[in-house]
Every structure is written in C-alpha cells, then in structure tokens.
Scaffold this motif. Structure first.
Motif, PDB file in Angstrom:
ATOM      1  N   TYR A  90       0.866  -1.180   0.000  1.00 52.12           N
ATOM      2  CA  TYR A  90       0.000   0.000   0.000  1.00 52.12           C
ATOM      3  C   TYR A  90       0.899   1.224   0.000  1.00 52.12           C
ATOM      4  O   TYR A  90       1.513   1.565   1.016  1.00 52.12           O
ATOM      5  CB  TYR A  90      -0.888  -0.012   1.236  1.00 52.12           C
ATOM      6  N   ARG A  91       1.003   1.892  -1.156  1.00 52.92           N
ATOM      7  CA  ARG A  91       1.998   2.946  -1.318  1.00 52.92           C
ATOM      8  C   ARG A  91       1.435   4.352  -1.148  1.00 52.92           C
ATOM      9  O   ARG A  91       2.112   5.237  -0.643  1.00 52.92           O
ATOM     10  CB  ARG A  91       2.650   2.828  -2.693  1.00 52.92           C
ATOM     11  N   HIS A  92       0.200   4.599  -1.591  1.00 55.52           N
ATOM     12  CA  HIS A  92      -0.366   5.944  -1.546  1.00 55.52           C
ATOM     13  C   HIS A  92      -1.698   5.932  -0.812  1.00 55.52           C
ATOM     14  O   HIS A  92      -2.597   5.161  -1.151  1.00 55.52           O
ATOM     15  CB  HIS A  92      -0.582   6.495  -2.960  1.00 55.52           C
ATOM     16  N   SER A  93      -1.832   6.833   0.154  1.00 54.31           N
ATOM     17  CA  SER A  93      -3.083   6.941   0.894  1.00 54.31           C
ATOM     18  C   SER A  93      -4.160   7.556   0.014  1.00 54.31           C
ATOM     19  O   SER A  93      -3.879   8.153  -1.037  1.00 54.31           O
ATOM     20  CB  SER A  93      -2.886   7.804   2.140  1.00 54.31           C
ATOM     21  N   ALA A  94      -5.413   7.455   0.449  1.00 51.04           N
ATOM     22  CA  ALA A  94      -6.526   8.021  -0.314  1.00 51.04           C
ATOM     23  C   ALA A  94      -6.378   9.532  -0.455  1.00 51.04           C
ATOM     24  O   ALA A  94      -6.659  10.098  -1.521  1.00 51.04           O
ATOM     25  CB  ALA A  94      -7.847   7.676   0.361  1.00 51.04           C
ATOM     26  N   ALA A  95      -5.910  10.195   0.607  1.00 52.92           N
ATOM     27  CA  ALA A  95      -5.750  11.650   0.550  1.00 52.92           C
ATOM     28  C   ALA A  95      -4.721  12.045  -0.502  1.00 52.92           C
ATOM     29  O   ALA A  95      -4.926  13.001  -1.259  1.00 52.92           O
ATOM     30  CB  ALA A  95      -5.329  12.189   1.915  1.00 52.92           C
ATOM     31  N   VAL A  96      -3.609  11.319  -0.572  1.00 46.97           N
ATOM     32  CA  VAL A  96      -2.569  11.619  -1.557  1.00 46.97           C
ATOM     33  C   VAL A  96      -3.096  11.387  -2.968  1.00 46.97           C
ATOM     34  O   VAL A  96      -2.884  12.202  -3.868  1.00 46.97           O
ATOM     35  CB  VAL A  96      -1.324  10.756  -1.304  1.00 46.97           C
ATOM     36  N   ARG A  97      -3.838  10.288  -3.161  1.00 44.53           N
ATOM     37  CA  ARG A  97      -4.333   9.970  -4.498  1.00 44.53           C
ATOM     38  C   ARG A  97      -5.366  10.986  -4.981  1.00 44.53           C
ATOM     39  O   ARG A  97      -5.306  11.455  -6.129  1.00 44.53           O
ATOM     40  CB  ARG A  97      -4.935   8.558  -4.514  1.00 44.53           C
ATOM     41  N   ILE A  98      -6.306  11.326  -4.135  1.00 45.72           N
ATOM     42  CA  ILE A  98      -7.368  12.260  -4.539  1.00 45.72           C
ATOM     43  C   ILE A  98      -6.788  13.641  -4.837  1.00 45.72           C
ATOM     44  O   ILE A  98      -7.093  14.250  -5.869  1.00 45.72           O
ATOM     45  CB  ILE A  98      -8.456  12.340  -3.448  1.00 45.72           C
ATOM     46  N   THR A  99      -5.947  14.143  -3.938  1.00 47.90           N
ATOM     47  CA  THR A  99      -5.362  15.474  -4.155  1.00 47.90           C
ATOM     48  C   THR A  99      -4.424  15.478  -5.354  1.00 47.90           C
ATOM     49  O   THR A  99      -4.296  16.499  -6.044  1.00 47.90           O
ATOM     50  CB  THR A  99      -4.619  15.958  -2.903  1.00 47.90           C
ATOM     51  N   HIS A 100      -3.785  14.352  -5.635  1.00 49.76           N
ATOM     52  CA  HIS A 100      -2.908  14.259  -6.811  1.00 49.76           C
ATOM     53  C   HIS A 100      -3.687  14.504  -8.096  1.00 49.76           C
ATOM     54  O   HIS A 100      -3.279  15.286  -8.957  1.00 49.76           O
ATOM     55  CB  HIS A 100      -2.245  12.880  -6.849  1.00 49.76           C
ATOM     56  N   TRP A 101      -4.838  13.832  -8.246  1.00 48.38           N
ATOM     57  CA  TRP A 101      -5.605  13.975  -9.484  1.00 48.38           C
ATOM     58  C   TRP A 101      -6.274  15.340  -9.589  1.00 48.38           C
ATOM     59  O   TRP A 101      -6.409  15.900 -10.685  1.00 48.38           O
ATOM     60  CB  TRP A 101      -6.624  12.841  -9.595  1.00 48.38           C
ATOM     61  N   ILE A 102      -6.689  15.891  -8.452  1.00 44.36           N
ATOM     62  CA  ILE A 102      -7.242  17.254  -8.485  1.00 44.36           C
ATOM     63  C   ILE A 102      -6.152  18.250  -8.877  1.00 44.36           C
ATOM     64  O   ILE A 102      -6.384  19.178  -9.658  1.00 44.36           O
ATOM     65  CB  ILE A 102      -7.877  17.621  -7.125  1.00 44.36           C
ATOM     66  N   ASN A 103      -4.946  18.048  -8.339  1.00 41.43           N
ATOM     67  CA  ASN A 103      -3.821  18.908  -8.715  1.00 41.43           C
ATOM     68  C   ASN A 103      -3.536  18.825 -10.208  1.00 41.43           C
ATOM     69  O   ASN A 103      -3.242  19.833 -10.854  1.00 41.43           O
ATOM     70  CB  ASN A 103      -2.566  18.509  -7.937  1.00 41.43           C
ATOM     71  N   ALA A 104      -3.588  17.614 -10.759  1.00 36.45           N
ATOM     72  CA  ALA A 104      -3.316  17.437 -12.188  1.00 36.45           C
ATOM     73  C   ALA A 104      -4.318  18.235 -13.025  1.00 36.45           C
ATOM     74  O   ALA A 104      -3.945  18.898 -14.005  1.00 36.45           O
ATOM     75  CB  ALA A 104      -3.375  15.956 -12.545  1.00 36.45           C
ATOM     76  N   LEU A 105      -5.599  18.177 -12.644  1.00 42.06           N
ATOM     77  CA  LEU A 105      -6.626  18.941 -13.348  1.00 42.06           C
ATOM     78  C   LEU A 105      -6.382  20.438 -13.207  1.00 42.06           C
ATOM     79  O   LEU A 105      -6.424  21.193 -14.194  1.00 42.06           O
ATOM     80  CB  LEU A 105      -8.011  18.577 -12.809  1.00 42.06           C
ATOM     81  N   CYS A 106      -6.133  20.883 -11.967  1.00 45.12           N
ATOM     82  CA  CYS A 106      -5.940  22.307 -11.712  1.00 45.12           C
ATOM     83  C   CYS A 106      -4.734  22.851 -12.468  1.00 45.12           C
ATOM     84  O   CYS A 106      -4.809  23.931 -13.081  1.00 45.12           O
ATOM     85  CB  CYS A 106      -5.765  22.548 -10.213  1.00 45.12           C
ATOM     86  N   LEU A 107      -3.627  22.128 -12.445  1.00 41.62           N
ATOM     87  CA  LEU A 107      -2.416  22.615 -13.105  1.00 41.62           C
ATOM     88  C   LEU A 107      -2.606  22.727 -14.611  1.00 41.62           C
ATOM     89  O   LEU A 107      -2.105  23.660 -15.238  1.00 41.62           O
ATOM     90  CB  LEU A 107      -1.241  21.688 -12.780  1.00 41.62           C
TER      91      LEU A 107
END
Length: 299
Positions: A34-51
C-alpha cells in the motif's frame, strides 16, 4: 501456487499466481504494498486537473500582452522576452520571439499562428494551448482565478493530511544513506535502471528532493508571485512587491515557475512511462504498488 499480497494493518492475503509462473522463480512473485493513501491519491488527481487548466488559462492571460520585463514598469523598448508578428516587405508575415535581444523565427507556434479558418493570427501562444481558445482576457482570468483557489484549497488539504499522517516525514524526507548515494541513483536513472525489492518500497532520493522542492518552494513562491500581481493584495501587503522587485518582476518569476512545473510534470510522466505504466497508475488509483524481489536476491 499462490502469491502473497501485503496489505498494511491487515492480515496477509493470497491471490492466484499468474498462468505459467514458475514456483520459486526470482522476480515471478510480486508483492502488493500500500503505497499511496486516499488523501494523496485524490489530491494528486485534483492537482493534475488544476495545473492543466491554470497553465492554459495563464497562457491566455499572457497573450493579452505577450512580453516579460524586470522591475516595476513595462519597458516596452527592452523586454526580457517578447512574442510578436512581423510583416516583411517581401514574403508572408512571420512570428518572432525575442529573448534578451536574440531573435528567433517561431512562425506557426509563437507570435504568429493560424486560426480555425487557416488565417494567420498574431498572438503569443496558439489557440490550442489556451483556455478559452479565442482571445479573451476576461475569460482566461475567470478560469485562472477559480482554479487557482481550488488549487490552494486542495494543496492545503494535501499538506495537512501529509503532515498529520506522517507522509512528509516517512515518505518525502531523504535519509542520510539516500543522500550519500545520490550520484549512484542519478546514474541509475540515466541508464533506466529502476529500484527493485526493498528499495522499490519507498521513493528514491531524486523523487523525494523533487517533490519537496515543488511542494515547499516552487508552489508557495508561485502563489506569492500571483498575489503580487493583484492590486488589492499590493495595497494590503505593499512590501511583497518590494521583496519581489516589482510587479513586472513578479510576473516574470511567475511565468518561469509555471514552465518549471511543466518541465517537472513532463519528466514525471516520462518516468511513469518507462518505469511501468500500469503499476504506477494502479498505485495512484488504488494505492497498491507491485514490487518484485531484486535480481540475485535468492542467490
């Protein structure tokens, strides 16, 4: 034959081995961690959209005056960077990009591109790279400011979750051993040799330093330079412009940092592609990442 799957804070689970796997073969028994928590994964994809939207809308805003300066005023005669169109006496119009006095023909990409009807159009960046596609400073500002605040909120949630959950301390801070081996790690990456076994359970030192730089230096400074371009913020915090060297300096720094983020994302995507697309995507969607025993570990 079965394969072991590791699940944090849970009992070991077994799954069927893939067809044709040989019992005991080195590298044929991947372990899911288990490498990435749910918080890291969700914020990662939102960041990708925002950027993505921030970059495209930012280029739309830049197109309103496609030039960069240093200081507090626009020295139109001596821009650091400019993108314009020229009409030679003989021949078609051409796009010209000037960087510190050096001129380059960038027709079709920068300075001069073609519209949907195929007609030459004077603009800094082409329509396909901006949001909205048509020339609209007001539209670009609406997109940019909305997603800028969404990005700030999302980033704040990521930071709070990462600090309180130990992600920063556990996963992002490099160890002394990793720092001592930074040269070897760099060489391994240049030769496309990626970690296996226990080393694959954690970020390598290059990943950690890159993430720390982006999260705690590039992004906060981008926020400050963005705020410095707002007249209301200048009135509230006049010393911010003094610190940055003026409004035009803040705009130039903001532009440079934006493209440094683009470079980071391009390298990041490239490494995802060459080090295992499915495994990396699965880890950022489900949180689980497959590692194999290092070659020679069973000798």
């Amino acid at each position: 034959m079965t394969l072991r799957r590791r699940i944090p804070d849970a009992a070991t689970e077994t799954i069927a081995a893939p067809s044709g796997a040989m019992p005991g073969a080195v590298g044929e028994a991947p372990t899911l961690i288990y490498r990435h928590s749910a918080a890291v994964r969700i914020t990662h994809w939102i960041n990708a959209l925002c950027l993505t939207i921030l970059l495209m809308s930012g280029l739309q805003i830049f197109n309103a005056h496609p030039a960069l300066y240093w200081g507090n005023i626009s020295d139109f005669a001596h821009p650091a960077v400019s993108m314009t169109a020229e009409q030679p006496q003989n021949g078609p119009p051409r796009g010209v990009t000037e960087v510190f006095g050096h001129r380059f023909d960038t027709t079709g990409v920068l300075g001069l591109s073609r519209d949907a009807a195929g007609q030459p159009w004077e603009r800094g960046f082409p329509a396909w790279a901006t949001l909205p596609g048509e020339q609209s400073l007001a539209g670009g500002r609406l997109w940019h400011f909305f997603f800028a605040w969404l990005f700030v909120v999302n980033g704040s949630i990521y930071l709070l979750a990462s600090i309180s959950g130990g992600h920063v301390r556990r996963d992002l801070l490099p160890t002394g051993e990793q720092l001592r081996r930074i040269g070897r790690t760099t060489l391994d990456h240049l030769l496309f040799r990626f970690p296996e076994g226990e080393e694959a359970r954690r970020y390598n030192v290059l990943q950690k330093l890159a993430y720390l730089t982006v999260v705690f230096a590039v992004l906060p400074f981008m926020l400050l330079t963005g705020l410095a371009m707002s007249p209301r913020m200048d009135a509230a915090w006049p010393h911010l412009l003094i610190l940055l060297g003026g409004r035009q300096s803040a705009r130039t720094i903001h532009f440079i940092l934006a493209w440094s983020l683009v470079a980071f994302v391009l390298v990041h995507v490239f490494m995802v592609l060459v080090s295992g697309v499915w495994n990396n995507l699965r880890s950022m969607v489900t949180g689980r990442y497959a590692i194999r025993e290092a070659r020679g570990a069973a000798d």
